[in-house]
Design a protein around this motif. Sequence first.
Motif, PDB file in Angstrom:
ATOM      1  N   ILE A   1       0.834  -1.210   0.000  1.00  0.00           N
ATOM      2  CA  ILE A   1       0.000   0.000   0.000  1.00  0.00           C
ATOM      3  C   ILE A   1       0.867   1.256   0.000  1.00  0.00           C
ATOM      4  N   PHE A   2       1.812   1.339   0.947  1.00  0.00           N
ATOM      5  CA  PHE A   2       2.595   2.567   1.107  1.00  0.00           C
ATOM      6  C   PHE A   2       3.480   2.847  -0.108  1.00  0.00           C
ATOM      7  N   SER A   3       4.154   1.826  -0.612  1.00  0.00           N
ATOM      8  CA  SER A   3       5.003   2.018  -1.789  1.00  0.00           C
ATOM      9  C   SER A   3       4.170   2.286  -3.037  1.00  0.00           C
ATOM     10  N   THR A   4       2.966   1.725  -3.075  1.00  0.00           N
ATOM     11  CA  THR A   4       2.061   2.022  -4.186  1.00  0.00           C
ATOM     12  C   THR A   4       1.731   3.512  -4.218  1.00  0.00           C
ATOM     13  N   LEU A   5       1.431   4.080  -3.055  1.00  0.00           N
ATOM     14  CA  LEU A   5       1.134   5.516  -2.979  1.00  0.00           C
ATOM     15  C   LEU A   5       2.338   6.349  -3.407  1.00  0.00           C
ATOM     16  N   CYS A   6       3.542   5.926  -2.983  1.00  0.00           N
ATOM     17  CA  CYS A   6       4.755   6.647  -3.384  1.00  0.00           C
ATOM     18  C   CYS A   6       4.944   6.590  -4.888  1.00  0.00           C
ATOM     19  N   SER A   7       4.705   5.424  -5.459  1.00  0.00           N
ATOM     20  CA  SER A   7       4.868   5.265  -6.910  1.00  0.00           C
ATOM     21  C   SER A   7       3.832   6.090  -7.671  1.00  0.00           C
ATOM     22  N   LEU A   8       2.584   6.020  -7.233  1.00  0.00           N
ATOM     23  CA  LEU A   8       1.522   6.749  -7.927  1.00  0.00           C
ATOM     24  C   LEU A   8       1.665   8.257  -7.778  1.00  0.00           C
ATOM     25  N   SER A   9       2.399   8.698  -6.742  1.00  0.00           N
ATOM     26  CA  SER A   9       2.605  10.143  -6.555  1.00  0.00           C
ATOM     27  C   SER A   9       3.477  10.723  -7.660  1.00  0.00           C
ATOM     28  N   GLN A  10       4.150   9.867  -8.419  1.00  0.00           N
ATOM     29  CA  GLN A  10       4.920  10.318  -9.569  1.00  0.00           C
ATOM     30  C   GLN A  10       4.057  10.430 -10.821  1.00  0.00           C
ATOM     31  N   GLY A  11       2.817   9.891 -10.737  1.00  0.00           N
ATOM     32  CA  GLY A  11       1.937   9.891 -11.902  1.00  0.00           C
ATOM     33  C   GLY A  11       0.558  10.419 -11.589  1.00  0.00           C
ATOM     34  N   VAL A  12      -0.401   9.485 -11.403  1.00  0.00           N
ATOM     35  CA  VAL A  12      -1.802   9.879 -11.264  1.00  0.00           C
ATOM     36  C   VAL A  12      -2.068  10.684  -9.989  1.00  0.00           C
ATOM     37  N   LEU A  13      -1.213  10.526  -8.972  1.00  0.00           N
ATOM     38  CA  LEU A  13      -1.398  11.282  -7.726  1.00  0.00           C
ATOM     39  C   LEU A  13      -0.419  12.444  -7.607  1.00  0.00           C
ATOM     40  N   SER A  14       0.169  12.857  -8.710  1.00  0.00           N
ATOM     41  CA  SER A  14       1.193  13.910  -8.662  1.00  0.00           C
ATOM     42  C   SER A  14       0.636  15.256  -8.204  1.00  0.00           C
ATOM     43  N   ASP A  15      -0.666  15.472  -8.392  1.00  0.00           N
ATOM     44  CA  ASP A  15      -1.274  16.743  -7.978  1.00  0.00           C
ATOM     45  C   ASP A  15      -1.625  16.765  -6.495  1.00  0.00           C
ATOM     46  N   PHE A  16      -1.582  15.602  -5.855  1.00  0.00           N
ATOM     47  CA  PHE A  16      -1.861  15.548  -4.413  1.00  0.00           C
ATOM     48  C   PHE A  16      -0.575  15.890  -3.656  1.00  0.00           C
ATOM     49  N   LYS A  17      -0.577  17.023  -2.969  1.00  0.00           N
ATOM     50  CA  LYS A  17       0.635  17.489  -2.309  1.00  0.00           C
ATOM     51  C   LYS A  17       0.365  17.864  -0.856  1.00  0.00           C
ATOM     52  N   ILE A  18       1.375  17.647  -0.043  1.00  0.00           N
ATOM     53  CA  ILE A  18       1.351  18.045   1.367  1.00  0.00           C
ATOM     54  C   ILE A  18       2.559  18.950   1.583  1.00  0.00           C
ATOM     55  N   LEU A  19       2.307  20.158   2.044  1.00  0.00           N
ATOM     56  CA  LEU A  19       3.377  21.157   2.196  1.00  0.00           C
ATOM     57  C   LEU A  19       4.120  21.381   0.891  1.00  0.00           C
TER      58      LEU A  19
END
Length: 455
Positions: free
Chosen positions: A360-378
């Motif tokens: 789960i956690f590494s999936t989120l990290c990987s997707l943050s480079q693509g489909v979740l790239s617009d989701f940002k914290i700070l």
Amino acid sequence: MKKERNHFASKVGLIAATVGSAVGLGNVWRFPAETQANGGAAFLLVYIACVFILGVPVMVTEMAIGRAGGSDAVGAFKNLGAKRGWWAVGGLAILASYLILCFYMVVAGWTFEYFWQSMSGTLYAPVPGAESLNGQFAARMKEFITQGWNPLLNTYIMIGVTLTVLIVGVQKGIERVSNVLMPILFLILVVFCGVSMTLPGAEEGMEFFLKPDFSKINGGVILNALGQAFFSLSLGMGIIITYSSYYPKDTKLTRTAITVSSLDLLVALLMGFIIFPAVMSFGLQGEGLEGPTLVFVTLPEVFAQMPGTAVWSALFFLLLLVAALTSCISIAEVTVAFFQDRLKLSRRWASCLVMLPLLIFSTLCSLSQGVLSDFKILGLNIFDLLDTVATNIMLPLGSIFLCVYMGWFAPKGLFRNELSNNGTVKLRIYRAVYFIVRWIAPILIAMVLVSSFIK
């Protein structure tokens, strides 16, 4: 009856495993980038000083706590009689290492994919619309890491391999794998050095790397070199404490720390001997040597212009894959040991409890480079946030607290007894090492931490 703790079976295996825990992606892609950005040989000179003057004393501090405590990063403090507040130092190290593991697995998956593409030749196939080699590899990298399923599949493969090694155990898993992989890593490095040194114009790269311009040494260079030294030696992550708990009681800690630090430094030097002659030879020094760009764009561009492209490319990404795998194993072992010692779980269950949530956690990290790239914290995506918080904040904090504990609050005589193996090993520079641990290291590490906030 208390179950006897596992130990490394041989001195060679002990060194190989500890070097494997230190040698990783930080040496391969972060060190060349830091060297390029901080004046070349000037940075190298300060970096070497930081490794031996500060890195070794802090490493023996962690080794002393780990072997004397004989447990995980939290349990070691408990076994030494530390008050509850000090247990949190071990907890901080465990948390930092796990956050790092979440995104390290993603990078390990990228490395596996590039190794596979090098073997198949896919990496060097033309990319429609790319007007240059640099544009071709930049486009390929962007396309790959932003895809949904392919990076995830490779990350899951690396999670599975790491889980398998962890389940097998300390001697049959970690030690045996390290005994095989570390010689392979050094062999590939030496081969690449030989090739890189023979490239036309290699002298210019070697001059940049080895001939210091002392005018470039300033406070920023010193702080960056110190930060790189601590990161590359895996200090503050709980790794050294955990691995040291597997050391036999007759292990000479100071000699081991110097050996590990020297081999870790050797890997960094060999990477410099490979990178700088190559990029200078092909006129790529102006394209930037940032971590991912260096490894996944600039170096494939170098290989594309060399005879035997597929061979050299596959060898390099095999090298990077070995470094990534040994790092992932050692980082994960910190939390595995914690679950084994604190929750009294079997090694199999502890390993699964650590690794399976990474799906789960590494999936989120990987997707943050693509489909979740617009989701940002700070202002940072998930991948960059974990990297920044863990490496720039938590690791320096952990190192500061470790030094403060050993210098001011540890049981009287603990440090001397561990370094001297209860008086059987002659100590020549103990006073200097203790002074550095007590005074110098905490102050300088705190300066690195403060500078990261200023930046």
